[in-house]
Motif scaffolding. Sequence first.
Motif, PDB file in Angstrom:
ATOM      1  N   MET A 130      13.435  -2.439  -2.378  1.00 54.13           N
ATOM      2  CA  MET A 130      13.979  -1.088  -2.275  1.00 54.13           C
ATOM      3  C   MET A 130      15.502  -1.098  -2.397  1.00 54.13           C
ATOM      4  O   MET A 130      16.098  -0.156  -2.901  1.00 54.13           O
ATOM      5  CB  MET A 130      13.608  -0.469  -0.916  1.00 54.13           C
ATOM      6  CG  MET A 130      12.141  -0.243  -0.712  1.00 54.13           C
ATOM      7  SD  MET A 130      11.551   1.156  -1.667  1.00 54.13           S
ATOM      8  CE  MET A 130      10.153   0.422  -2.446  1.00 54.13           C
ATOM      9  N   MET A 175       3.713  -2.401   0.371  1.00 55.50           N
ATOM     10  CA  MET A 175       4.520  -1.994   1.529  1.00 55.50           C
ATOM     11  C   MET A 175       3.854  -0.902   2.353  1.00 55.50           C
ATOM     12  O   MET A 175       3.295   0.046   1.808  1.00 55.50           O
ATOM     13  CB  MET A 175       5.883  -1.492   1.063  1.00 55.50           C
ATOM     14  CG  MET A 175       6.699  -2.553   0.324  1.00 55.50           C
ATOM     15  SD  MET A 175       8.212  -1.868  -0.351  1.00 55.50           S
ATOM     16  CE  MET A 175       9.269  -1.915   1.099  1.00 55.50           C
ATOM     17  N   PRO A 206      10.933  -3.417  -6.815  1.00 51.18           N
ATOM     18  CA  PRO A 206       9.550  -3.440  -6.321  1.00 51.18           C
ATOM     19  C   PRO A 206       8.664  -4.327  -7.197  1.00 51.18           C
ATOM     20  O   PRO A 206       8.827  -4.365  -8.415  1.00 51.18           O
ATOM     21  CB  PRO A 206       9.123  -1.979  -6.417  1.00 51.18           C
ATOM     22  CG  PRO A 206      10.390  -1.207  -6.403  1.00 51.18           C
ATOM     23  CD  PRO A 206      11.405  -2.057  -7.082  1.00 51.18           C
ATOM     24  N   HIS A 207       7.747  -5.030  -6.553  1.00 53.38           N
ATOM     25  CA  HIS A 207       6.915  -5.996  -7.278  1.00 53.38           C
ATOM     26  C   HIS A 207       5.448  -5.728  -6.961  1.00 53.38           C
ATOM     27  O   HIS A 207       5.102  -5.456  -5.807  1.00 53.38           O
ATOM     28  CB  HIS A 207       7.325  -7.403  -6.831  1.00 53.38           C
ATOM     29  CG  HIS A 207       6.794  -8.486  -7.711  1.00 53.38           C
ATOM     30  ND1 HIS A 207       5.559  -9.041  -7.515  1.00 53.38           N
ATOM     31  CD2 HIS A 207       7.333  -9.099  -8.793  1.00 53.38           C
ATOM     32  CE1 HIS A 207       5.363  -9.966  -8.439  1.00 53.38           C
ATOM     33  NE2 HIS A 207       6.425 -10.026  -9.228  1.00 53.38           N
ATOM     34  N   LYS A 208       4.603  -5.821  -7.964  1.00 49.22           N
ATOM     35  CA  LYS A 208       3.176  -5.496  -7.755  1.00 49.22           C
ATOM     36  C   LYS A 208       2.497  -6.427  -6.757  1.00 49.22           C
ATOM     37  O   LYS A 208       1.476  -6.079  -6.177  1.00 49.22           O
ATOM     38  CB  LYS A 208       2.425  -5.487  -9.082  1.00 49.22           C
ATOM     39  CG  LYS A 208       2.350  -6.836  -9.776  1.00 49.22           C
ATOM     40  CD  LYS A 208       1.529  -6.729 -11.030  1.00 49.22           C
ATOM     41  CE  LYS A 208       1.496  -7.995 -11.838  1.00 49.22           C
ATOM     42  NZ  LYS A 208       1.229  -9.233 -11.121  1.00 49.22           N
ATOM     43  N   ASN A 221       5.814   1.094  -7.821  1.00 46.64           N
ATOM     44  CA  ASN A 221       6.428   0.924  -9.141  1.00 46.64           C
ATOM     45  C   ASN A 221       6.222   2.116 -10.064  1.00 46.64           C
ATOM     46  O   ASN A 221       6.022   1.946 -11.285  1.00 46.64           O
ATOM     47  CB  ASN A 221       5.859  -0.326  -9.822  1.00 46.64           C
ATOM     48  CG  ASN A 221       6.942  -1.353 -10.014  1.00 46.64           C
ATOM     49  OD1 ASN A 221       8.091  -1.005 -10.236  1.00 46.64           O
ATOM     50  ND2 ASN A 221       6.566  -2.621  -9.931  1.00 46.64           N
ATOM     51  N   ALA A 223       8.158   4.353  -5.129  1.00 45.23           N
ATOM     52  CA  ALA A 223       8.937   3.208  -5.625  1.00 45.23           C
ATOM     53  C   ALA A 223       8.180   1.912  -5.356  1.00 45.23           C
ATOM     54  O   ALA A 223       8.149   1.017  -6.211  1.00 45.23           O
ATOM     55  CB  ALA A 223      10.296   3.186  -4.949  1.00 45.23           C
TER      56      ALA A 223
END
Lengths: 264, 261
Positions: free
Chosen positions: A58, A82, A76-78, B171, B168
Amino acid sequence: MTATLEVRNVSKTFESDNGDRIQALAPANLGVKQGEFLSIIGPSGCGKSTLFNIIGGMIPPDSGEVIVNGVSVSGPHKDIGMVFQEESTFPWRTVLDNVAFSLEVAGMEKKERLEKARHFVELVGLTGFEHHFPHQLSGGMRQRTAIARTLASEPRILLMDEPFGALDEQTRLLLGDKLLKICDALKQTTMLITHNITEAVQLSDRVAVMSYRPGTIMRTIDIELPRPRDSELISTDKFAAYVGQIWEDLRTEADRGMKAVGEA
Amino acid sequence: MTHAEPHQKQRLAFVLWGPRTAGLLVLLFLGLILEVLVASGIADPSIVAAPSEMLMSLERLFTKDNLGAAFLITLAQALSATLLAMLIGLPLGWTLFRYEVLGRAYRGWLAAMFAAPLVLLYPLFLVIIGRNYGTTITMGVITGSIPVALYTCEALHKVSPTLLKVGAAFNLTAKQTFTLIQVPAAVPDAFTGIRLGLIYALVNIIGIEFLIDFGGLGRVVSTMFFRYDIPGMYAAIFFIILISLLFLTVLKKVERWLRPV
């Protein structure tokens, strides 16, 4: 075993409204192994949420890097899912549609995504509430919906920032039990940010204790309590010993934090 | 079933219907007083119509003065004006939200216009457009689009930062964030602007119809006024109040449906 998630020399400084520079994080290092449940605990204002936001992509760190499965990531990463402390369910979507959100974004066909979402609704114990809207649920149920929504995206790492922070103690313990069962069932790698020592010991394989600002990892404590666990564990001597040990580390830092706030 | 349930149901019914019944009774009581005042000659019947006479005039308004058709004309104008106000106000509100400098520069102006009696502009449009539906609808559009724009901008500003963080975290692209999070989150507050826009458009259209003696409900009131038909004029005003109440009730229900909390 190599770390699934690694935080390497991550630091962050903010500028306040009056131009003062506040170092929220001193270079912090941390690693989470595959299938491990790690909690990060620290006094208020120690930079826990800053670390959460940096790991989740973030906000960018000033220095250092976040490594997921050996690859440095920014943004942000897959692989990182979160869960936020604040109310984060979509009020205009039912429980089922909330949980299916990430699958919808991924372009999954409606029938398939709803079927998959149902599985996660069941996993968090909300069967029968699929067609309820968030305002018809309790705070704990809404937070479970948010957890199911994140889990449905099948992240390698579940990252949670005080997800039960707004709930009462009993609900928090019961949801802790539920979370333990879910993580055991999914063998889910999890990182939990919390300021609640009981919660940290109840859930974790390891607890990382943070210092007051500038926050850094002071030490990590292995929680060698048998699994599967539940909240009955909190009445045992060993549990109390871990709580005492962590509090011993935290007390000085919490005191430092209180003095700093008092002086501000 | 427990003993508490029937009691609770009674209480709920009282909470729901008590104030409404009380309001209606006060209205009936005031109507009765007015009736007595007019009948006794204390109130001048050339200025104030007796409620009974006014109610009887309603039927005449429908059969001889085409009140039903007048209502449909005003309704069509109000809906057209609101639709156009939405076409202008929604993108305008989004622009003021999206471009912060524009928002800071013009939101104050719009808020000032919202409070201004824009109905006074009607002679200008009467000259430019003429004595036709163009003028009435234009006045409705101008007064209606301001609340739509202001509330849309406000609604987009009010979207929870946590919901945006969720987007966010998943993604989402800027377009997905807008369509899947910002728009649905802003709908309830933006609808408040649309509701106000419709009411402002309706009020202004009726006002202009009255002033230029043209169109629907406002024209009927104007005709009654010039005919010196006092019961007819009050009956037309009473009908307009009823229509406004109906509008308000329907819109409130839609708003509650959109914002169930």
